[in-house]
Design an enzyme around this catalytic site. Structure first.
Site, PDB file in Angstrom:
ATOM      1  N   TRP A  12       6.954  11.474 -46.845  1.00 41.11           N
ATOM      2  CA  TRP A  12       6.140  12.243 -45.908  1.00 41.11           C
ATOM      3  C   TRP A  12       6.004  13.677 -46.390  1.00 41.11           C
ATOM      4  O   TRP A  12       6.785  14.148 -47.223  1.00 41.11           O
ATOM      5  CB  TRP A  12       6.661  12.152 -44.465  1.00 41.11           C
ATOM      6  CG  TRP A  12       8.098  12.549 -44.205  1.00 41.11           C
ATOM      7  CD1 TRP A  12       9.097  12.734 -45.110  1.00 41.11           C
ATOM      8  CD2 TRP A  12       8.682  12.794 -42.926  1.00 41.11           C
ATOM      9  NE1 TRP A  12      10.261  13.079 -44.488  1.00 41.11           N
ATOM     10  CE2 TRP A  12      10.037  13.121 -43.149  1.00 41.11           C
ATOM     11  CE3 TRP A  12       8.186  12.776 -41.619  1.00 41.11           C
ATOM     12  CZ2 TRP A  12      10.911  13.426 -42.098  1.00 41.11           C
ATOM     13  CZ3 TRP A  12       9.059  13.077 -40.591  1.00 41.11           C
ATOM     14  CH2 TRP A  12      10.406  13.396 -40.824  1.00 41.11           C
ATOM     15  N   ASN A  13       4.977  14.378 -45.845  1.00 38.86           N
ATOM     16  CA  ASN A  13       4.666  15.746 -46.249  1.00 38.86           C
ATOM     17  C   ASN A  13       4.533  16.627 -45.017  1.00 38.86           C
ATOM     18  O   ASN A  13       4.207  16.137 -43.935  1.00 38.86           O
ATOM     19  CB  ASN A  13       3.325  15.799 -46.995  1.00 38.86           C
ATOM     20  CG  ASN A  13       3.317  14.945 -48.232  1.00 38.86           C
ATOM     21  OD1 ASN A  13       4.176  15.079 -49.099  1.00 38.86           O
ATOM     22  ND2 ASN A  13       2.342  14.053 -48.328  1.00 38.86           N
ATOM     23  N   HIS A  54     -10.842  25.652 -40.500  1.00 36.37           N
ATOM     24  CA  HIS A  54     -12.146  25.493 -41.164  1.00 36.37           C
ATOM     25  C   HIS A  54     -11.964  25.293 -42.665  1.00 36.37           C
ATOM     26  O   HIS A  54     -12.451  26.068 -43.480  1.00 36.37           O
ATOM     27  CB  HIS A  54     -13.055  26.674 -40.824  1.00 36.37           C
ATOM     28  CG  HIS A  54     -13.332  26.751 -39.349  1.00 36.37           C
ATOM     29  ND1 HIS A  54     -14.505  26.289 -38.780  1.00 36.37           N
ATOM     30  CD2 HIS A  54     -12.550  27.154 -38.324  1.00 36.37           C
ATOM     31  CE1 HIS A  54     -14.431  26.429 -37.459  1.00 36.37           C
ATOM     32  NE2 HIS A  54     -13.255  26.964 -37.169  1.00 36.37           N
ATOM     33  N   HIS A  68     -14.990  19.597 -42.478  1.00 36.16           N
ATOM     34  CA  HIS A  68     -14.491  20.007 -41.170  1.00 36.16           C
ATOM     35  C   HIS A  68     -15.594  20.170 -40.141  1.00 36.16           C
ATOM     36  O   HIS A  68     -16.780  20.207 -40.464  1.00 36.16           O
ATOM     37  CB  HIS A  68     -13.653  21.278 -41.283  1.00 36.16           C
ATOM     38  CG  HIS A  68     -14.429  22.514 -41.572  1.00 36.16           C
ATOM     39  ND1 HIS A  68     -14.761  22.913 -42.836  1.00 36.16           N
ATOM     40  CD2 HIS A  68     -14.949  23.449 -40.741  1.00 36.16           C
ATOM     41  CE1 HIS A  68     -15.440  24.042 -42.784  1.00 36.16           C
ATOM     42  NE2 HIS A  68     -15.579  24.391 -41.521  1.00 36.16           N
ATOM     43  N   ASP A  93     -17.078  22.176 -36.627  1.00 36.21           N
ATOM     44  CA  ASP A  93     -17.129  23.438 -35.889  1.00 36.21           C
ATOM     45  C   ASP A  93     -17.444  23.150 -34.424  1.00 36.21           C
ATOM     46  O   ASP A  93     -18.455  22.515 -34.112  1.00 36.21           O
ATOM     47  CB  ASP A  93     -18.257  24.341 -36.422  1.00 36.21           C
ATOM     48  CG  ASP A  93     -17.920  25.003 -37.743  1.00 36.21           C
ATOM     49  OD1 ASP A  93     -16.861  24.717 -38.329  1.00 36.21           O
ATOM     50  OD2 ASP A  93     -18.758  25.811 -38.202  1.00 36.21           O
ATOM     51  N   HIS A 143     -16.191  28.282 -31.746  1.00 30.88           N
ATOM     52  CA  HIS A 143     -16.023  28.950 -33.045  1.00 30.88           C
ATOM     53  C   HIS A 143     -16.832  30.248 -33.125  1.00 30.88           C
ATOM     54  O   HIS A 143     -16.458  31.167 -33.829  1.00 30.88           O
ATOM     55  CB  HIS A 143     -16.448  27.982 -34.155  1.00 30.88           C
ATOM     56  CG  HIS A 143     -16.355  28.529 -35.538  1.00 30.88           C
ATOM     57  ND1 HIS A 143     -15.276  29.260 -35.980  1.00 30.88           N
ATOM     58  CD2 HIS A 143     -17.212  28.455 -36.589  1.00 30.88           C
ATOM     59  CE1 HIS A 143     -15.471  29.606 -37.248  1.00 30.88           C
ATOM     60  NE2 HIS A 143     -16.627  29.151 -37.635  1.00 30.88           N
ATOM     61  N   HIS A 179     -24.775  28.963 -36.878  1.00 30.54           N
ATOM     62  CA  HIS A 179     -23.674  29.198 -35.949  1.00 30.54           C
ATOM     63  C   HIS A 179     -24.216  29.762 -34.623  1.00 30.54           C
ATOM     64  O   HIS A 179     -23.822  29.331 -33.539  1.00 30.54           O
ATOM     65  CB  HIS A 179     -22.673  30.194 -36.542  1.00 30.54           C
ATOM     66  CG  HIS A 179     -21.840  29.633 -37.657  1.00 30.54           C
ATOM     67  ND1 HIS A 179     -22.320  29.463 -38.937  1.00 30.54           N
ATOM     68  CD2 HIS A 179     -20.557  29.203 -37.682  1.00 30.54           C
ATOM     69  CE1 HIS A 179     -21.354  28.957 -39.690  1.00 30.54           C
ATOM     70  NE2 HIS A 179     -20.283  28.791 -38.972  1.00 30.54           N
TER      71      HIS A 179
END
Ligand code: MN
Length: 261
Positions: free
Chosen positions: A61-62, A69, A73, A75, A79, A207
């Site tokens: 595992w990590n 973002h 991804h 938005d 945002h 945006h």
């Protein structure tokens, strides 16, 4: 009869296929760089905890860390300042039904092949509509640029005066959001806006108009060349981060397969 058994049959028979539109999240995937006076997003970190070794003999595992973002991804309306007062405007409160929607794919590769600053215009979308019909309300509009094939510095394409990457102009964004009533806008580049979008009026129009109307953005998409101009359905479920403004996510497209004719 429920449509779901039909969908499962179609997936099993290959008449509906699943296309992954997601870039692999890696530590060296380019992250947006803002002017130095602003806070910067962290890049992706993948820190090994154990991999069948002394730190964990039977398990792998990590630890992950990243800005909201980064990578492929999503938005959310919150945002952007224009969406700050939208109800259900964060990834944890947005309606789950908005995470499944059809997509229109606009091929801009001819323009972006010769101009890094290529802008999608209302005229270009209206030309697309003459062949494919009006952009339906509550659909995604995806700007196919071929940008996802770029690697390293050519992807962010930063010069002394900022990023040089394609995107929509202000007129087309206002029109898509307010006239066509789109659900969201997606790109292969780091932002939904063009690299030089800070100079537009209003600044960063994708945006500005999308989030002001409670709509969404997708960035760093890939494999858009595997989608038809219309007829694909996107599954876009961001992480349910408390009051999150966006998140990396897996973007899946359901597309008609060869057997569909
Ligand atoms: Mn973003």
């Amino acid at each position: 009869m429920s449509a779901l058994p039909l969908l499962m049959d179609a997936l099993g028979a290959g008449s509906v296929r699943v296309v992954d539109l997601t870039q692999t999240l890696t530590e060296d995937f380019p992250t947006i760089v803002l002017p130095p006076e602003f806070a910067q997003s962290a890049t992706v970190r993948i820190e090994r905890l154990s991999r069948y070794d002394a730190a964990g003999p039977a398990w792998y595992w990590n630890n992950l860390s990243f800005g909201e973002h980064t990578g492929t991804h999503f938005d959310a309306p919150a945002h952007w300042f224009t969406g700050r007062d939208r109800p259900l405007g964060t990834v944890d409160t947005m309606p789950a039904a908005d995470m499944i929607a059809p997509a229109c794919v606009i091929d801009c590769t001819e323009g972006t092949a010769v101009d890094d600053d290529y802008l999608l215009t209302r005229e270009a979308v209206e030309t697309w509509e003459m062949e494919h019909g009006p952009v339906p309300a509550r659909s995604w509009v995806l700007m196919r640029t071929g940008w996802s094939r770029r690697q390293g510095a050519a992807y962010a394409n930063l010069r002394e005066d900022g990023a040089h990457t394609p995107g929509p102009d202000a007129e087309v964004m206002e029109w898509l959001v307010h006239d066509r009533g789109i659900l969201g806008f997606g790109t292969e580049t780091i932002g939904t806006d063009a690299g030089q979008g800070s100079h537009f009026s209003p600044p960063f129009p994708a945006h500005h108009f999308l989030h002001g109307a409670g709509r969404y953005g997708l960035q760093c998409l890939t494999a858009l060349d595997q989608l038809p101009p219309t007829g694909a359905v996107l599954v876009t479920a961001p992480l349910k981060v408390h009051e999150g403004s966006g998140s990396p996510l897996r973007v899946l497209a359901l597309v008609p397969g060869a057997a569909a004719g």
